[in-house]
Scaffold this motif. Sequence first.
Motif, PDB file in Angstrom:
ATOM      1  N   ASP A 167      45.924  53.478  46.703  1.00  0.00           N
ATOM      2  CA  ASP A 167      45.998  53.584  45.070  1.00  0.00           C
ATOM      3  C   ASP A 167      46.846  54.736  44.938  1.00  0.00           C
ATOM      4  OD1 ASP A 167      44.425  51.224  44.976  1.00  0.00           O
ATOM      5  OD2 ASP A 167      42.619  52.354  44.451  1.00  0.00           O
ATOM      6  N   ARG A 168      47.248  54.902  43.277  1.00  0.00           N
ATOM      7  CA  ARG A 168      47.914  56.129  43.310  1.00  0.00           C
ATOM      8  C   ARG A 168      47.211  56.731  42.162  1.00  0.00           C
ATOM      9  NH1 ARG A 168      54.295  55.718  42.129  1.00  0.00           N
ATOM     10  NH2 ARG A 168      54.129  55.537  44.227  1.00  0.00           N
ATOM     11  N   VAL A 169      47.164  58.028  42.230  1.00  0.00           N
ATOM     12  CA  VAL A 169      46.519  58.951  41.289  1.00  0.00           C
ATOM     13  C   VAL A 169      47.437  59.784  40.281  1.00  0.00           C
ATOM     14  CG1 VAL A 169      45.001  61.207  41.083  1.00  0.00           C
ATOM     15  CG2 VAL A 169      44.738  59.257  42.820  1.00  0.00           C
ATOM     16  N   PRO A 228      39.471  55.505  43.320  1.00  0.00           N
ATOM     17  CA  PRO A 228      40.585  55.413  44.128  1.00  0.00           C
ATOM     18  C   PRO A 228      40.396  54.975  45.631  1.00  0.00           C
ATOM     19  CG  PRO A 228      40.641  57.456  42.880  1.00  0.00           C
ATOM     20  CD  PRO A 228      39.426  57.124  42.534  1.00  0.00           C
TER      21      PRO A 228
END
Length: 599
Positions: A473-475, A469
């Motif tokens: 960005d998306r987690v 990431p």
Amino acid sequence: MPARSPSPANDTAAHGTTFEEPTRPATREAGRGPAPRAAVTALLALAALPVLFTLVEVFRAPPMHYGDYWTILSKVIDDTGALAPAGLFELYNQHPIVVTGLLFYVDAVLFGGSNHLVGVVNVVASSAMVAALWTMLPRRLSPPLRAALVATFSLLLFSPAILEFYAMSMSGAHWLAGFAPAVVALAAAHRGRTVAAVLLALLGSLGHGAAFPVWLAIALVAWLRRDAAWRIWTPLVLLGGVVVAFLTMPGGSSVPPADAPAVDVYLMLISATMGQIFAIQSVDLATLAGLAALLGVAVSVTAVVRARLAPPPDPSGDGLTSAASGRGPAESAGWVGLALHATLVAAMVGSSRVSLGVDIGQSARYAIIPALTWIALVTLFVLLRPRVPVARAVAVTTALGVVAFVAGSTQGQKVRNELRAVPLLAVAAQVGAHETLAGLKMNPDDVPAFAATGAYPFHDGFTLGCGGPELGDRVDLASVRELAHPDDDTETAGYLETGRVEGDAEISGWALVEGARADCVLVVDTSGTVIGGGMTGLNRPDLVDNLPTSEPGAGFQAVAAAGLLEGRVLVARDGALYEVVAGAEADVDGAGAGGTPGG
């Protein structure tokens, strides 16, 4: 028939005087064969090791520049990131930045602002100093002794005490822009190459104020060599021009003016500066080492000057006396000049930085001053004490270098610890955390101009170090495991010591995954979007005392974009993500660190 001793190198060729070495037993010229060759090889290997160790440290350091790099760069670029030539001719903290400003600009625009690249340039500059000093050694010295001296030069100039010059390359680039040309200039003057020495002194004077005393040193070298009068007066006249130019250059200083302190305060600061390479943790011990250096300089310079003032040798007299008295001042000239130069730089530090207190003499950036001083002293010892056996001279010189190298470890660790903040600076610059930037010595108003140059972290090479990431960005928060509270007495635990996660504010704590430190730290918003990060590996020895782990570097610090009101902190280990949480509100508001070990 007895073998004839070789004639010494003609160090006095510039003024047309040559002395024949009489036939006599010469301890330092004897001994060639397998044993001396093995000793030379071992000593040259010893000289190479500090350079290799330093290169390793350069590439272990963060890729981003720190501190004065950004301040100096801001002076030499405009709002679009283009070169602003007028800024090159402004003083920064009482030092010229012409050479350094150009180097930093080229590094930013063409090489992405690489701390590693400039660090390598600094290693090359210091290696050039070692090579220049080697050329000043008379050929009459035995190969093992010459090799021992080169090893000592390398051990001193690449001591961990001077690690700041290489791992934090902006500092070394500025100081070496003055020192490296000055040392090479002295090597040129030592050989009677006055024009080359003057040009190099001019280059150094455009780089840093540490080069200013070299003009006096070049004149002294020419006098000791009995060179023509113009070779003595030219550097003195040009020094006057340099001083006038320096006094008319614009620029301020962040160093506060000092009231007139007592003479002993000046002397203590100068002494502590000249001795710090041997005693980083004690100003008193550094002062004693510095006083020993000052005494050594005084004795050595006096001996060489007295030899120079003695009547010229009578060619019809005793051959040994004629050779020794004629050769002495000339072959010691460059080393006396080096000792004078380093001593005067220490005096400049004492007079210009006294308002900061005597502890300022322990700063890593000044470690090159005692390094060059002791290089000059150990060489003068060898030259002025010709009857000391080779083995003993080799042992003394090498021991001095090894002691200085080992003693510099404490200073080196301080530099490594300071560099741990650089990843946090990189993230703050990327996310616009202005308060954090200001606290880490970067002016938030200059960030758009820095970004326009493309210097790291303002290019695609920037990373949070998680191997996954990155910012934006998306987690998937549902897949993130929460670390246990430290009270659970487990090897996989963590604690957020600063409580609520907000943007552009301190976020710190610690995390252990199966007893090991985290690889990186991330800050996400409630949707899982990565909007911050920071640094891991911060020293927390209290955890070792209170938890089932032997990992002392479990601390972390992070920063997030300004405006974040409620975020979450994640750490990564071997590709897996874990959330670090704070305790109850009462714990966080209480004394200490909310129940964390050793808080």
